[in-house]
Enzyme design. Structure first.
Site, PDB file in Angstrom:
ATOM      1  N   ASP A 249      62.586   2.423 -46.569  1.00  0.00           N
ATOM      2  CA  ASP A 249      63.359   1.403 -45.999  1.00  0.00           C
ATOM      3  C   ASP A 249      64.918   1.515 -46.738  1.00  0.00           C
ATOM      4  O   ASP A 249      65.065   1.692 -47.881  1.00  0.00           O
ATOM      5  CB  ASP A 249      62.924   0.193 -45.812  1.00  0.00           C
ATOM      6  CG  ASP A 249      61.509   0.172 -44.617  1.00  0.00           C
ATOM      7  OD1 ASP A 249      61.764   1.180 -43.948  1.00  0.00           O
ATOM      8  OD2 ASP A 249      61.039  -0.889 -44.659  1.00  0.00           O
ATOM      9  N   LYS A 271      66.871   1.020 -41.351  1.00  0.00           N
ATOM     10  CA  LYS A 271      67.456   0.366 -40.176  1.00  0.00           C
ATOM     11  C   LYS A 271      68.596  -0.453 -40.819  1.00  0.00           C
ATOM     12  O   LYS A 271      68.625  -1.529 -41.074  1.00  0.00           O
ATOM     13  CB  LYS A 271      66.514  -0.677 -39.526  1.00  0.00           C
ATOM     14  CG  LYS A 271      65.348   0.090 -39.095  1.00  0.00           C
ATOM     15  CD  LYS A 271      64.393  -0.831 -38.284  1.00  0.00           C
ATOM     16  CE  LYS A 271      63.091  -0.173 -37.826  1.00  0.00           C
ATOM     17  NZ  LYS A 271      61.982  -1.004 -38.203  1.00  0.00           N
ATOM     18  N   MET A 384      66.203 -13.103 -43.392  1.00  0.00           N
ATOM     19  CA  MET A 384      67.328 -12.676 -42.607  1.00  0.00           C
ATOM     20  C   MET A 384      68.045 -13.827 -41.650  1.00  0.00           C
ATOM     21  O   MET A 384      68.414 -13.895 -40.752  1.00  0.00           O
ATOM     22  CB  MET A 384      66.605 -11.901 -41.556  1.00  0.00           C
ATOM     23  CG  MET A 384      66.110 -10.567 -41.894  1.00  0.00           C
ATOM     24  SD  MET A 384      64.854  -9.573 -40.672  1.00  0.00           S
ATOM     25  CE  MET A 384      63.556 -10.256 -41.247  1.00  0.00           C
TER      26      MET A 384
HETATM   27  N1  SAH Z   1      59.258  -7.105 -46.507  1.00  0.00           N
HETATM   28  C1  SAH Z   1      60.767  -7.707 -47.132  1.00  0.00           C
HETATM   29  C2  SAH Z   1      61.244  -8.539 -46.359  1.00  0.00           C
HETATM   30  C3  SAH Z   1      62.005  -7.507 -45.545  1.00  0.00           C
HETATM   31  S1  SAH Z   1      63.195  -8.222 -43.870  1.00  0.00           S
HETATM   32  C4  SAH Z   1      60.095  -8.839 -48.273  1.00  0.00           C
HETATM   33  O1  SAH Z   1      58.777  -8.996 -48.570  1.00  0.00           O
HETATM   34  O2  SAH Z   1      60.854  -9.216 -49.015  1.00  0.00           O
HETATM   35  C5  SAH Z   1      64.627  -8.330 -44.918  1.00  0.00           C
HETATM   36  C6  SAH Z   1      65.107  -9.400 -45.501  1.00  0.00           C
HETATM   37  O3  SAH Z   1      64.230  -9.518 -46.862  1.00  0.00           O
HETATM   38  C7  SAH Z   1      66.422  -9.721 -45.894  1.00  0.00           C
HETATM   39  O4  SAH Z   1      67.311  -9.861 -44.849  1.00  0.00           O
HETATM   40  C8  SAH Z   1      66.285 -10.650 -46.818  1.00  0.00           C
HETATM   41  O5  SAH Z   1      66.343 -11.876 -46.040  1.00  0.00           O
HETATM   42  C9  SAH Z   1      65.218 -10.502 -47.489  1.00  0.00           C
HETATM   43  N2  SAH Z   1      65.300  -9.612 -48.684  1.00  0.00           N
HETATM   44  C10 SAH Z   1      65.058  -8.361 -49.028  1.00  0.00           C
HETATM   45  N3  SAH Z   1      65.278  -8.193 -50.136  1.00  0.00           N
HETATM   46  C11 SAH Z   1      66.061  -9.012 -50.786  1.00  0.00           C
HETATM   47  C12 SAH Z   1      66.491  -9.337 -52.121  1.00  0.00           C
HETATM   48  N4  SAH Z   1      66.535  -8.475 -53.158  1.00  0.00           N
HETATM   49  N5  SAH Z   1      67.043 -10.695 -52.091  1.00  0.00           N
HETATM   50  C13 SAH Z   1      67.089 -11.457 -51.412  1.00  0.00           C
HETATM   51  N6  SAH Z   1      66.679 -11.381 -50.050  1.00  0.00           N
HETATM   52  C14 SAH Z   1      65.967 -10.281 -49.718  1.00  0.00           C
END
Ligand code: SAH
Length: 473
Positions: A249, A271, A384
């Protein structure tokens, strides 16, 4: 392509070289690496030719080549250094149908000799059709530097092992065996213990390939964590190292992808918000198609695959296709962000529950149980939520939440460009705009960064301003 590079079998063949001076000598040096017998013609042969002939390395005929001499020759090199003599040879060769190379004369030649990187039996031919000899030399130098001097030995060991490899189950297990052998296992074994070690390494790989067959076409749905490669699980690391294909991703960091096996195919199915995107159905189809080739597929998702990762759709597609899969959890953004801000997600006497929310889904901003979230002490990790920040703020205030409720925004948690913004519900959007939060971020409702908490106790009334100098916005 005017010239086709082909590999000519020179075993039991004879090559004629005309002229027995300096030009002929440099061609002779190259051609003596082949299995062809060499026959050199020239009335005044250089001493080196006399020596080579006396050692039986070539046959020396101390007179100019005649038409009769061309009988039974595979190739002829006109290498006298004399244009008229070379032209005579070219016309003799034409008449007798023997392919001829006139040294440094592209148009008179039937074939050219490319620049060669020689790791016999592995050879690389570099040709520029005479356009750019310097470029050919540059490319040769680059290839020389890239290919281990021992490559030929590895290739020979591989050739001897071929019958054993043929007994292995075909397809990707066998392919994997060879690619691992040539990429790292073979060169390392050769360095450490020579040819016998390289052979033993092949035997070990073959045994592993036998047992791998039972794992054919397996998909691992793997959590890549928040970005810092050190926050990967050991299992994720191992699987990345063994993968044939990695489907990843957008939020998976480049440093994590670096850990994939060198020969693994990396496929981005990112995406991008607002940009061109892969459809989930297409991603599902891709994972299934790759697994069906027998490949070991790592489906790499940021954070934990089970948190806003559309995991169920992919599991359903795999189930429908009858493909085995496993899930490797990862550190989700909320726990990484909590670690960065040095707050615990639950705390006795403060919050016994933590909600995980998303600000946004495929249909836009998401409605939640705002009344419950507005209660004092409610705590949530909001994914998000950057674009939805104003919406969240409005909804919570409308449902009676206190404007003083602490909020904390962690952007790019665990990455070098991480930022932490402390705010309150009342000034959330202003603080986020001021901080320019634009990357992936977690919004903590009801939590303040540890240093902010300490500061709030001593530095009221404006904690966010007071904290600016302390590294937390
Ligand atoms: N599966 C992922 C989430 C995916 S949805 C997880 O468990 O973290 C994508 C969202 O995850 C982003 O919009 C943000 O809110 C969060 N996110 C992912 N990586 C991040 C990071 N390094 N720092 C802060 N938020 C993050």
């Amino acid at each position: 392509m005017r010239h086709l590079p082909i590999s000519l079998d020179l075993r039991d063949k004879v090559i004629a070289i005309t002229g027995a001076g300096a030009v002929a000598l440099s061609k002779t040096r190259l051609l003596s690496k082949t299995e062809a017998a060499l026959c050199v013609y020239g009335s005044e042969p250089a001493a080196e030719f006399v020596r080579l002939a006396s050692e039986g390395r070539l046959r020396l005929v101390p007179r100019p080549l005649t038409a009769h001499d061309l009988m039974g020759k595979a190739l002829v090199y006109a290498a006298s250094g004399d244009a008229a003599e070379d032209a005579r040879i070219v016309s003799l060769a034409r008449a007798s149908g023997v392919l001829c190379n006139a040294v440094d004369n592209l148009d008179a030649s039937d074939f050219l000799t490319p620049a060669i990187v020689d790791r016999d039996p592995v050879t690389v031919a570099i040709g520029t059709e005479g356009c750019a000899p310097v470029l050919a030399r540059q490319i040769k130098a680059e290839v020389e530097a890239r290919l281990s001097p021992n490559l030929g030995i590895l290739a020979r060991v591989a050739e001897r092992f071929r019958p054993q490899a043929a007994a292995l189950p075909g397809g990707s297990a066998r392919r994997r065996l060879w690619s691992r052998f040539f990429a790292d296992v073979g060169p390392r074994a050769l360095d450490n213990g020579g040819e016998p070690a390289a052979w033993r390494a092949l035997e070990t790989l073959a045994a592993a390939a036998q047992s791998e067959e039972s794992k054919a076409g397996h998909v691992h749905l793997v959590g890549a964590g928040p970005g810092d490669p050190e926050l990967l699980t050991l299992k994720a690391r191992r699987l990345l190292h063994e993968a044939d294909v990695v489907i990843y991703d957008r939020l998976v960091s480049a440093q994590v992808l670096e850990l994939a096996r060198r020969e693994a195919r990396l496929i981005s199915v990112g995406k991008t918000p607002g940009g061109p995107s892969w459809k989930q159905d297409d991603i599902n189809a891709l994972i299934v198609a790759e697994a069906r080739t027998g490949a070991q597929v790592v489906r790499l998702k940021s954070g934990d695959p089970g948190v806003y990762g559309r995991l169920d759709e992919e599991m359903d597609a795999l189930d429908a296709a009858g493909i085995a899969f496993s899930i490797v959890p990862g550190i989700t953004a909320a726990t990484a962000a909590a670690a960065s801000t040095k707050v615990s997600l639950t705390r006795r006497g403060r919050n016994t529950a933590l909600r995980i929310l998303t600000g946004h889904d495929v249909n836009g901003f998401v409605e939640h149980d705002w009344r419950a979230l507005a209660l004092p002490g409610a705590t949530a990790a909001i994914y998000m939520g950057v674009a939805a920040a104003k919406f969240l703020q409005g909804r919570l205030l409308m449902h009676g939440a206190s404007p003083a409720t602490p909020l904390c925004v962690v952007e790019n948690a665990s990455a070098p460009n991480q930022t932490i913004t402390a705010a309150t519900l009342g000034d959330l959007s202003e603080q986020m705009t001021a901080a320019g939060v634009s990357g992936p971020a977690i919004l903590f409702l009801g939590l303040a960064p540890r240093r902010a908490l300490a500061a709030v106790a001593t530095l009221s009334p404006s904690p966010t301003t007071a904290l600016a100098a302390g590294g937390i916005r």
